[in-house]
Design a protein around this motif. Structure first.
Motif, short mmCIF file in Angstrom:
data_model
loop_
_atom_site.label_atom_id
_atom_site.label_comp_id
_atom_site.label_asym_id
_atom_site.label_seq_id
_atom_site.Cartn_x
_atom_site.Cartn_y
_atom_site.Cartn_z
N ILE A 1 0.86 -1.17 0.00
CA ILE A 1 0.00 0.00 0.00
C ILE A 1 0.90 1.23 0.00
O ILE A 1 1.93 1.26 0.68
CB ILE A 1 -0.97 0.00 1.21
N GLU A 2 0.52 2.22 -0.78
CA GLU A 2 1.32 3.44 -0.87
C GLU A 2 0.58 4.60 -0.25
O GLU A 2 -0.63 4.75 -0.46
CB GLU A 2 1.66 3.75 -2.33
N GLY A 3 1.30 5.40 0.48
CA GLY A 3 0.72 6.57 1.12
C GLY A 3 1.64 7.76 1.00
O GLY A 3 2.68 7.71 0.35
N THR A 4 1.23 8.82 1.68
CA THR A 4 1.98 10.06 1.67
C THR A 4 2.21 10.51 3.10
O THR A 4 1.31 10.43 3.94
CB THR A 4 1.20 11.16 0.92
N GLY A 5 3.42 10.97 3.36
CA GLY A 5 3.75 11.52 4.66
C GLY A 5 4.14 12.98 4.53
O GLY A 5 4.63 13.40 3.47
N VAL A 6 3.90 13.73 5.58
CA VAL A 6 4.28 15.15 5.62
C VAL A 6 4.82 15.48 7.00
O VAL A 6 4.48 14.83 7.98
CB VAL A 6 3.08 16.08 5.29
N THR A 7 5.66 16.48 7.04
CA THR A 7 6.06 17.06 8.31
C THR A 7 4.98 18.06 8.68
O THR A 7 4.77 19.03 7.96
CB THR A 7 7.43 17.76 8.19
N GLU A 8 4.27 17.79 9.76
CA GLU A 8 3.13 18.64 10.10
C GLU A 8 3.55 19.98 10.67
O GLU A 8 2.85 20.97 10.51
CB GLU A 8 2.20 17.90 11.04
N ASP A 9 4.70 20.03 11.33
CA ASP A 9 5.20 21.28 11.90
C ASP A 9 6.70 21.35 11.62
O ASP A 9 7.46 20.58 12.20
CB ASP A 9 4.94 21.30 13.40
N PRO A 10 7.13 22.25 10.72
CA PRO A 10 8.56 22.33 10.39
C PRO A 10 9.47 22.54 11.60
O PRO A 10 10.63 22.15 11.57
CB PRO A 10 8.64 23.54 9.44
N LYS A 11 8.93 23.11 12.68
CA LYS A 11 9.72 23.31 13.89
C LYS A 11 9.88 22.02 14.69
O LYS A 11 10.69 21.95 15.60
CB LYS A 11 9.08 24.39 14.77
N ASN A 12 9.07 21.01 14.35
CA ASN A 12 9.12 19.74 15.05
C ASN A 12 9.05 18.61 14.02
O ASN A 12 8.03 17.92 13.91
CB ASN A 12 7.96 19.65 16.05
N PRO A 13 10.13 18.39 13.26
CA PRO A 13 10.09 17.45 12.14
C PRO A 13 9.92 15.98 12.52
O PRO A 13 9.64 15.16 11.65
CB PRO A 13 11.42 17.68 11.44
N ALA A 14 10.05 15.63 13.80
CA ALA A 14 9.84 14.24 14.21
C ALA A 14 8.36 13.90 14.32
O ALA A 14 7.99 12.75 14.52
CB ALA A 14 10.53 13.96 15.54
N LYS A 15 7.49 14.89 14.18
CA LYS A 15 6.04 14.67 14.20
C LYS A 15 5.54 14.69 12.77
O LYS A 15 5.27 15.74 12.19
CB LYS A 15 5.33 15.73 15.04
N LEU A 16 5.45 13.48 12.21
CA LEU A 16 4.96 13.34 10.85
C LEU A 16 3.47 13.03 10.86
O LEU A 16 2.92 12.61 11.87
CB LEU A 16 5.70 12.20 10.14
N ILE B 1 0.81 10.77 8.29
CA ILE B 1 0.79 9.83 7.18
C ILE B 1 -0.65 9.48 6.85
O ILE B 1 -1.48 9.29 7.74
CB ILE B 1 1.59 8.55 7.52
N THR B 2 -0.93 9.40 5.56
CA THR B 2 -2.24 8.94 5.11
C THR B 2 -2.05 7.97 3.95
O THR B 2 -1.11 8.11 3.17
CB THR B 2 -3.17 10.10 4.70
N TYR B 3 -2.93 7.01 3.86
CA TYR B 3 -2.92 6.05 2.76
C TYR B 3 -4.14 6.25 1.86
O TYR B 3 -4.48 5.39 1.07
CB TYR B 3 -2.88 4.62 3.31
N SER B 4 -4.80 7.39 1.99
CA SER B 4 -5.99 7.68 1.20
C SER B 4 -6.13 9.18 1.01
O SER B 4 -5.84 9.95 1.92
CB SER B 4 -7.22 7.13 1.92
N TYR B 5 -6.62 9.57 -0.16
CA TYR B 5 -6.83 10.99 -0.41
C TYR B 5 -8.00 11.55 0.39
O TYR B 5 -8.10 12.75 0.57
CB TYR B 5 -7.06 11.24 -1.90
N VAL B 6 -8.89 10.69 0.86
CA VAL B 6 -10.08 11.17 1.56
C VAL B 6 -9.94 11.14 3.08
O VAL B 6 -10.75 11.72 3.78
CB VAL B 6 -11.34 10.38 1.13
N LEU B 7 -8.91 10.46 3.59
CA LEU B 7 -8.73 10.39 5.03
C LEU B 7 -7.70 11.42 5.49
O LEU B 7 -6.74 11.72 4.76
CB LEU B 7 -8.26 9.00 5.45
N PRO B 8 -7.87 11.94 6.69
CA PRO B 8 -6.88 12.90 7.20
C PRO B 8 -5.56 12.20 7.51
O PRO B 8 -5.49 10.97 7.60
CB PRO B 8 -7.53 13.44 8.47
#
Length: 186
Positions: free
Chosen positions: A87-102, A104-111
């Motif tokens: 399964i393929e998903g996408t991850g993002v750094t949610e807060d650039p000041k805290n990059p260890a808090k990623l 991840i979603t495996y669906s375009y419709v889920l948060p």
């Protein structure tokens, strides 16, 4: 019953059924200080986990790759009933000041779901935690011990469990992941 709760309840039942909920909001564990996302990229094998409804197979691994837009390509795989499933998903750094808090979603419709790196040495092991609050009444959480190899010394796993416990994360149900016979052709 609160009307808004009755609207949300049908969506929560599958999540609740999959995990053991804990009363109260999610704990707020400390994450890896000075986290280097680029060093974290690559292949990680699941060594131990809190049981998760979405992970039923063996040989579970995840590969993280940086994309040109600074998001992360996340490819997770497992062997289930003799079949390799990915399964393929996408991850993002949610807060650039805290990059260890990623996230991840495996669906375009889920948060995005939290994917927090509590600790890592980048070359051997990593401790990852995810938690979702449900109306601040209870929470459902996941925890993983990851490795760059298919095994880790028992002492490393014990230390990982201690780190989770010291962060108010209940890992009493943590189980070893099955990583045997994974390099054979399916």
């Amino acid at each position: 019953m609160n009307p808004s709760f009755s609207l949300v309840l049908p969506f929560l039942l599958p999540l609740i059924g999959a995990q053991v909920p804990h009363w109260g909001p999610c704990p707020e564990p400390a994450v890896q200080a000075a986290f280097n996302l680029k060093q974290f990229m690559g292949r990680w094998f699941e060594i131990a986990k809190l049981p998760a409804q979405f992970e039923k197979g063996r040989c579970i691994e995840t590969n993280f790759t940086m994309k040109p837009d600074s998001s992360i390509r996340v490819v997770s795989s497992e062997v289930l009933k003799g079949e390799l499933r990915k399964i393929e998903g996408t991850g993002v750094t949610e807060d650039p000041k805290n990059p260890a808090k990623l996230g991840i979603t495996y669906s375009y419709v889920l948060p995005y779901s939290p994917y927090w790196i509590l600790s890592t040495d980048y070359v051997n092991s990593a401790l990852v935690y995810s938690c979702t609050d449900v109306l601040r009444l209870f929470h459902v959480d996941f925890a993983w011990v990851l490795s760059r190899k298919r095994t880790l010394p028992a002492s490393t796993i014990d230390k990982a469990k201690e780190t989770f416990t010291n962060s108010n994360i209940d890992v009493s149900r943590m189980v070893a992941s099955r990583q045997q016979g994974c390099d054979k052709t399916l």
